[in-house]
Scaffold this motif. Structure first.
Motif, PDB file in Angstrom:
ATOM      1  N   VAL A 251       1.271  -1.241   0.035  1.00  0.00           N
ATOM      2  CA  VAL A 251      -0.118   0.415  -0.204  1.00  0.00           C
ATOM      3  C   VAL A 251       0.858   1.200  -0.201  1.00  0.00           C
ATOM      4  O   VAL A 251       2.512   0.914   0.025  1.00  0.00           O
ATOM      5  N   THR A 252       0.368   2.801  -0.379  1.00  0.00           N
ATOM      6  CA  THR A 252       0.988   3.149  -0.719  1.00  0.00           C
ATOM      7  C   THR A 252       0.196   4.378   0.308  1.00  0.00           C
ATOM      8  O   THR A 252      -1.225   4.194   0.331  1.00  0.00           O
ATOM      9  N   CYS A 253       0.068   5.721   0.558  1.00  0.00           N
ATOM     10  CA  CYS A 253      -0.881   7.071   0.832  1.00  0.00           C
ATOM     11  C   CYS A 253       0.056   8.487   0.682  1.00  0.00           C
ATOM     12  O   CYS A 253       1.050   8.168  -0.171  1.00  0.00           O
ATOM     13  N   SER A 254      -1.387   8.810   0.664  1.00  0.00           N
ATOM     14  CA  SER A 254      -1.136  10.566  -0.164  1.00  0.00           C
ATOM     15  C   SER A 254      -1.256  11.207   1.766  1.00  0.00           C
ATOM     16  O   SER A 254      -2.168  10.359   2.145  1.00  0.00           O
ATOM     17  N   ILE A 255       0.106  12.231   1.680  1.00  0.00           N
ATOM     18  CA  ILE A 255      -0.261  13.002   3.152  1.00  0.00           C
ATOM     19  C   ILE A 255      -0.465  14.524   2.570  1.00  0.00           C
ATOM     20  O   ILE A 255       0.452  14.895   1.759  1.00  0.00           O
ATOM     21  N   GLY A 256      -1.067  15.224   3.685  1.00  0.00           N
ATOM     22  CA  GLY A 256      -0.666  16.091   3.304  1.00  0.00           C
ATOM     23  C   GLY A 256      -0.621  16.945   5.068  1.00  0.00           C
ATOM     24  O   GLY A 256      -0.765  16.304   6.291  1.00  0.00           O
ATOM     25  N   VAL A 257       0.756  17.789   4.747  1.00  0.00           N
ATOM     26  CA  VAL A 257       1.026  18.363   5.553  1.00  0.00           C
ATOM     27  C   VAL A 257       0.462  19.553   5.972  1.00  0.00           C
ATOM     28  O   VAL A 257       0.341  20.491   5.241  1.00  0.00           O
ATOM     29  N   VAL A 258       0.496  20.468   7.129  1.00  0.00           N
ATOM     30  CA  VAL A 258      -0.174  21.446   7.583  1.00  0.00           C
ATOM     31  C   VAL A 258       1.090  22.138   8.809  1.00  0.00           C
ATOM     32  O   VAL A 258       0.614  21.480   9.712  1.00  0.00           O
ATOM     33  N   LEU A 259       1.603  23.029   8.797  1.00  0.00           N
ATOM     34  CA  LEU A 259       2.333  24.204   9.847  1.00  0.00           C
ATOM     35  C   LEU A 259       1.717  24.870  10.680  1.00  0.00           C
ATOM     36  O   LEU A 259       0.517  25.740  10.017  1.00  0.00           O
ATOM     37  N   GLY A 260       1.989  24.301  11.877  1.00  0.00           N
ATOM     38  CA  GLY A 260       0.726  25.673  12.602  1.00  0.00           C
ATOM     39  C   GLY A 260       0.559  26.988  12.667  1.00  0.00           C
ATOM     40  O   GLY A 260       2.109  27.743  12.443  1.00  0.00           O
TER      41      GLY A 260
END
Length: 569
Positions: A251-260
């Motif tokens: 499996v693979t995944c899609s990631i979203g990153v948000v810096l506060g």
């Protein structure tokens, strides 16, 4: 006759004792006496209740009970009540203690101890379930939001208290459920959760949001590099194969990153941006992480506005159908048309299909749009045939989306439109792409057979861009095949491209399928296709798509066709 005081005490279901003004036990029911004798052997009556507190309760609780009891006996407190852990371990048992003052001839206090262990266990289970995912045991969305809200507040107080959210979605997880079943899918989620937990520091929070979505709150960061490192670790650790029932699953995944940042006021705002960044990773094909930037929010707002405008367009009649002729390469005559959705916005003008079709697909509006196109096109072709005998036998090709095709009532909807418009079903061709068919091949075959029972034709569209294998195409009862424009447009540039088109056409003919070539823009394309014995073609060389009112002018038009190179027709 009034009952004796001892009888009254025995009638109470809880441990009950009567104390005098000095806190000494002067009477108690049998259950209370038995409990106290287990703690200090001998007769409890005549002893101070305070002597039993250290053994009954944990140290801090014992001190609180003695102080509360003394306050009641001194007349300073009208009543003392407290839920207390009993025994050496906190989980051993729980008691509800109530101390009530006694007035009259014999002042003192009445103590009632009730076992509430079962109630406390239920409360703990309810509290656990309220903040944990039942499948993986991870925290759930509710607790994650609470932790995120605290992180937002800390950053407001201290600009150095940086945090980030790493939001991930497993790519194509539905395919795992379809292939191996939901039990295996659930097992895979549990193992994924276990791998993710191993990446956490003590200050990080991992939660499952439901389905195949997870979120990590990363705190005490030095900067964006730390958050990116977490995303990299997630991608790397999930890339290793999962072994379930002797079957390796990748499996693979899609990631979203948000810096506060100080701009965030509420957890939903952070998750909104993390979700946008995650979908950007999806659009990159997955197995990727994207750091959110403000431009994504603008794009999301535009997409929302586009969706609302599209809904209005479907209701207000802004959506129309244009028609592109399909021409016989042996006679140069029009044999049919393809119906294409077109949107003319009252203020923005023409909006290309490349902008609104993906949004229609994502939102489910493609079902309504697809039905609208089929209905309008059928009506137009029936009207054309009535007014112009030359147009009576033209075929009508209509694209069918994956969402439409998979609807349980899709075939019934097509049948209803055919009946409503009065079109000859044998003139209707429904075009399906390869990817639509391969999601569930068995169901696809069954649906195609039901469509063909209506007498409509079924066409495989954009052939060559998907699986394109002889074994799969033989499974489906197609009537014809469309060669994708990407092959047609490049076939004169290299011999290899020409051979691809040649092979596709030859394969289709061996299977008894007619071939239509899309994207014919040059005379060279037309000539080459004619030499390869391709039956029909469409493209700008012949005509751009035209509005329905211009269709009459195309009927009867004939293009000069160059005979095949060997002189045969």
């Amino acid at each position: 006759m009034l009952p004796e005081p001892s009888d009254l005490l025995e009638s109470l279901p809880s441990h009950t004792a009567v104390l005098d003004a000095a806190g000494v036990v002067v009477a108690a029911n049998a259950s209370c006496l038995s409990q106290l004798r287990e703690i200090v052997p001998g007769e409890p009556v005549g002893r101070a209740f305070a002597e039993y507190c250290n053994a009954l309760f944990q140290p801090a609780a014992a001190t609180a009970v003695r102080e509360g009891l003394a306050s009641v006996l001194a007349g300073k407190t009208p009543r003392y009540a407290m839920d207390l852990p009993c025994g050496k371990a906190r989980s051993t048992s729980w008691r509800s203690l109530v101390v009530t003052p006694l007035a009259g001839a014999m002042p003192g206090a009445l103590i009632i101890l009730t076992d509430i262990s079962r109630q406390k266990q239920l409360e703990e289970h309810i509290l656990h379930d309220a903040f944990h995912d039942t499948l993986t045991g991870l925290f759930n969305r509710a607790l994650f939001l609470n932790r995120l809200e605290q992180a937002i507040k800390r950053l407001k107080r201290n600009p150095e208290a940086l945090y980030a959210v790493v939001y991930l979605d497993i790519d194509r997880f539905k395919l795992v459920n379809k292939t191996f079943g939901h039990v295996t899918g659930d097992r895979l989620l549990m193992i994924i959760a276990n791998r993710l937990q191993k990446l956490l520091r003590d200050v990080d929070t991992l939660a499952r949001f439901g389905g195949d979505e997870f979120a990590i709150l990363v705190e005490d960061l030095a900067g964006l590099a730390d958050a990116s490192a977490m995303a990299d670790n997630v991608l790397r650790h999930l890339a290793a194969p999962f072994r379930l029932k002797k079957q390796e699953i990748f499996v693979t995944c899609s990631i979203g990153v948000v810096l506060g940042s100080g701009a965030y006021e509420h957890p939903d705002q952070v998750l909104r941006d993390a979700d946008n960044a995650m979908y950007s990773s999806k659009e990159h094909g997955g197995d990727h992480y994207t750091v959110f930037d403000a431009g994504m929010r603008v794009l999301t707002q535009r997409r929302m506005e586009m969706e609302l405008a599209l809904r209005h367009a479907l209701e207000s009649g802004e959506m129309t159908v244009h028609y592109q002729p399909i021409v016989s390469l042996s006679t140069g005559e029009i044999t049919g048309v393809e119906a294409l959705a077109r949107w003319f916005h009252p203020t923005k003008g023409t909006i290309p299909p490349s902008e609104f079709i993906p949004i229609a697909e994502e939102t489910g509006l493609i079902n309504e749009l697809g039905a609208l196109v089929l209905r309008q096109a059928c009506r137009r072709m029936v009207d054309l045939g009535r007014k112009n005998p030359e147009g009576a036998n033209l075929t009508l090709s209509v694209n069918i989306s994956g969402r439409q095709f998979k609807r349980p009532d899709f075939v019934e909807e097509v049948a209803a439109i055919l009946t409503e418009t009065g079109i000859d079903p044998s003139l209707v061709k429904l075009e399906l792409t390869e990817s639509v068919l391969m999601d569930n091949a068995d169901e696809a075959v069954a649906t195609i057979k039901r469509l063909k029972a209506l007498s409509v034709k079924v066409v495989i569209d954009d052939f060559g861009t998907g699986y394109s294998s002889l074994s799969y195409i033989q499974r489906f009862p197609f009537d014809s095949l469309k060669v994708d424009r990407s092959f047609v447009g490049n076939m004169n540039e290299a011999e290899q491209n020409m051979e691809i088109v040649r092979t596709i056409i030859a394969m289709a003919h061996k299977l008894g399928l007619e071939v239509v070539a899309e994207g014919v823009e040059l005379a060279e394309h037309r000539t080459a296709l004619s030499d390869l014995r391709c039956e029909s073609a469409q493209g700008f060389y012949f005509s751009r798509p035209v509005p329905g009112e211009n269709l009459d002018a195309l009927v009867g038009k004939k293009w000069n066709i160059t005979p095949p190179a060997d002189g045969t027709v």
